[in-house]
Write a protein that holds these residues in place. Structure first.
Motif, PDB file in Angstrom:
ATOM      1  N   TRP A  69      -3.428  -1.994 -39.178  1.00 56.28           N
ATOM      2  CA  TRP A  69      -2.609  -0.989 -38.496  1.00 56.28           C
ATOM      3  C   TRP A  69      -1.234  -1.520 -38.121  1.00 56.28           C
ATOM      4  O   TRP A  69      -0.312  -0.748 -37.860  1.00 56.28           O
ATOM      5  CB  TRP A  69      -3.325  -0.499 -37.231  1.00 56.28           C
ATOM      6  CG  TRP A  69      -3.540  -1.581 -36.205  1.00 56.28           C
ATOM      7  CD1 TRP A  69      -4.589  -2.451 -36.125  1.00 56.28           C
ATOM      8  CD2 TRP A  69      -2.664  -1.908 -35.121  1.00 56.28           C
ATOM      9  NE1 TRP A  69      -4.427  -3.300 -35.055  1.00 56.28           N
ATOM     10  CE2 TRP A  69      -3.250  -2.988 -34.422  1.00 56.28           C
ATOM     11  CE3 TRP A  69      -1.446  -1.403 -34.673  1.00 56.28           C
ATOM     12  CZ2 TRP A  69      -2.657  -3.567 -33.293  1.00 56.28           C
ATOM     13  CZ3 TRP A  69      -0.853  -1.984 -33.554  1.00 56.28           C
ATOM     14  CH2 TRP A  69      -1.466  -3.053 -32.878  1.00 56.28           C
ATOM     15  N   GLU A  72       3.060  -0.611 -38.982  1.00 61.30           N
ATOM     16  CA  GLU A  72       3.196   0.818 -39.300  1.00 61.30           C
ATOM     17  C   GLU A  72       3.993   1.556 -38.221  1.00 61.30           C
ATOM     18  O   GLU A  72       4.056   2.779 -38.225  1.00 61.30           O
ATOM     19  CB  GLU A  72       1.801   1.452 -39.427  1.00 61.30           C
ATOM     20  CG  GLU A  72       0.939   0.863 -40.542  1.00 61.30           C
ATOM     21  CD  GLU A  72       1.416   1.266 -41.921  1.00 61.30           C
ATOM     22  OE1 GLU A  72       1.869   2.405 -42.070  1.00 61.30           O
ATOM     23  OE2 GLU A  72       1.355   0.430 -42.838  1.00 61.30           O
ATOM     24  N   TRP A  80      -1.965   4.279 -33.813  1.00 57.12           N
ATOM     25  CA  TRP A  80      -1.929   4.342 -35.281  1.00 57.12           C
ATOM     26  C   TRP A  80      -2.924   5.375 -35.792  1.00 57.12           C
ATOM     27  O   TRP A  80      -2.599   6.201 -36.648  1.00 57.12           O
ATOM     28  CB  TRP A  80      -2.251   2.970 -35.869  1.00 57.12           C
ATOM     29  CG  TRP A  80      -2.451   2.987 -37.354  1.00 57.12           C
ATOM     30  CD1 TRP A  80      -1.486   2.899 -38.324  1.00 57.12           C
ATOM     31  CD2 TRP A  80      -3.707   3.137 -38.049  1.00 57.12           C
ATOM     32  NE1 TRP A  80      -2.055   2.981 -39.583  1.00 57.12           N
ATOM     33  CE2 TRP A  80      -3.416   3.128 -39.443  1.00 57.12           C
ATOM     34  CE3 TRP A  80      -5.028   3.267 -37.636  1.00 57.12           C
ATOM     35  CZ2 TRP A  80      -4.411   3.253 -40.416  1.00 57.12           C
ATOM     36  CZ3 TRP A  80      -6.018   3.389 -38.603  1.00 57.12           C
ATOM     37  CH2 TRP A  80      -5.713   3.384 -39.976  1.00 57.12           C
ATOM     38  N   ASN A  83      -1.832   8.940 -35.126  1.00 58.25           N
ATOM     39  CA  ASN A  83      -0.783   9.356 -36.056  1.00 58.25           C
ATOM     40  C   ASN A  83      -1.324   9.550 -37.466  1.00 58.25           C
ATOM     41  O   ASN A  83      -0.950  10.487 -38.177  1.00 58.25           O
ATOM     42  CB  ASN A  83       0.339   8.310 -36.086  1.00 58.25           C
ATOM     43  CG  ASN A  83       1.063   8.191 -34.765  1.00 58.25           C
ATOM     44  OD1 ASN A  83       1.038   9.115 -33.952  1.00 58.25           O
ATOM     45  ND2 ASN A  83       1.697   7.053 -34.523  1.00 58.25           N
ATOM     46  N   GLU A  84      -2.218   8.641 -37.870  1.00 64.48           N
ATOM     47  CA  GLU A  84      -2.731   8.634 -39.239  1.00 64.48           C
ATOM     48  C   GLU A  84      -3.624   9.833 -39.534  1.00 64.48           C
ATOM     49  O   GLU A  84      -3.612  10.383 -40.631  1.00 64.48           O
ATOM     50  CB  GLU A  84      -3.516   7.336 -39.477  1.00 64.48           C
ATOM     51  CG  GLU A  84      -3.909   7.074 -40.910  1.00 64.48           C
ATOM     52  CD  GLU A  84      -2.750   6.609 -41.776  1.00 64.48           C
ATOM     53  OE1 GLU A  84      -2.905   6.592 -43.009  1.00 64.48           O
ATOM     54  OE2 GLU A  84      -1.690   6.271 -41.226  1.00 64.48           O
ATOM     55  N   THR A  85      -4.420  10.232 -38.547  1.00 66.45           N
ATOM     56  CA  THR A  85      -5.421  11.282 -38.782  1.00 66.45           C
ATOM     57  C   THR A  85      -5.145  12.572 -38.026  1.00 66.45           C
ATOM     58  O   THR A  85      -5.949  13.490 -38.038  1.00 66.45           O
ATOM     59  CB  THR A  85      -6.829  10.782 -38.399  1.00 66.45           C
ATOM     60  OG1 THR A  85      -6.854  10.479 -36.988  1.00 66.45           O
ATOM     61  CG2 THR A  85      -7.200   9.541 -39.180  1.00 66.45           C
TER      62      THR A  85
END
Length: 234
Positions: A69, A72, A80, A83-85
């Motif tokens: 992570w 990023e 992280w 934001n990612e999912t």
């Protein structure tokens, strides 16, 4: 076989299965399904959801172990993940916590991945098994036939037994929080964790106000749930 080939094959197969599943789901004629079929679809969907959630949880554990992570732009793994999912921060924090706990609980991890354990159940089993590893099997067995509330109560008893009162008070105080957020429907939500003593103070202030709200409502013939009057008191 070479380890790199095995990993590549794993991702190829997983991506293929997922794409095939998504394609099949998008082609379903749900409107044509009868009542029994609709219920069965919900059960199947729950299996799919559990599978996805469990994979995400153990994958997050590996992301943390490999520091994947970092770099990023996020300040923490939970940021992280959020934001990612596209999940809420509190949900991401819960996933990260469970992933960390599962690193020490292989039996619970296996039950989660096999679908025998829901994410909610895994949270409770892990919460107890982390502080008292000898209770892991007992809590897993209980999860097979007990309600989530019963499992949560059992886990709380395990945690309480493993921690003396002074230490428990210190831990609760250290983990205290007050969170608020607004949902998409415009509702304001409040969630807090404080010590039992401070909670008693809060409720002592709210109770007479709640009673007053109830009396006014009863006179007007308007009957609502006690939780609604508590919200009015707050």
């Amino acid at each position: 076989s070479h380890p790199c080939f095995i990993v590549e094959h794993m991702f190829d197969r997983l991506n293929h299965i997922t794409t095939e599943l998504q394609t099949f789901i998008s082609s379903l004629e749900v409107d044509c399904v009868d009542a029994a079929g609709a219920r069965e679809l919900v059960e199947i969907a729950e299996r799919v959801r559990r599978a996805g959630d469990s994979l995400r949880t153990v994958a997050v554990g590996q992301v943390e172990r490999t520091n994947a992570w970092k770099g990023e732009g996020a300040k923490s793994i939970s940021e992280w993940l959020s934001n990612e999912t596209d999940c809420a921060r509190y949900e991401a924090q819960s996933v990260v916590l469970l992933a960390n706990q599962l690193q020490h609980l292989p039996v619970t991890t296996a039950a989660l991945l096999s679908g025998d354990l829901s994410g909610t159940q895994a949270v409770e089993v892990a919460r107890g098994a982390i502080v008292a590893p000898n209770t892991e099997t007992q809590l897993l067995n209980l999860s097979r036939h007990a309600t989530v509330r019963d499992l949560r109560d059992a886990t709380s008893r395990v945690v309480a037994a493993a921690t003396d009162e002074a230490e428990r008070h210190r831990q609760v105080h250290k983990s205290r929080y007050l969170k608020s957020w607004t949902d998409l429907d415009g509702s304001f939500n409040l969630k807090t964790r404080i010590t039992a003593a401070n909670g008693a103070l809060v409720m002592a202030v709210l109770k007479p106000l709640q009673d007053e709200v109830f009396k006014v409502a009863r006179k007007s013939g308007n009957h609502e749930r006690p939780e609604a009057y508590a919200a009015d008191a707050l």
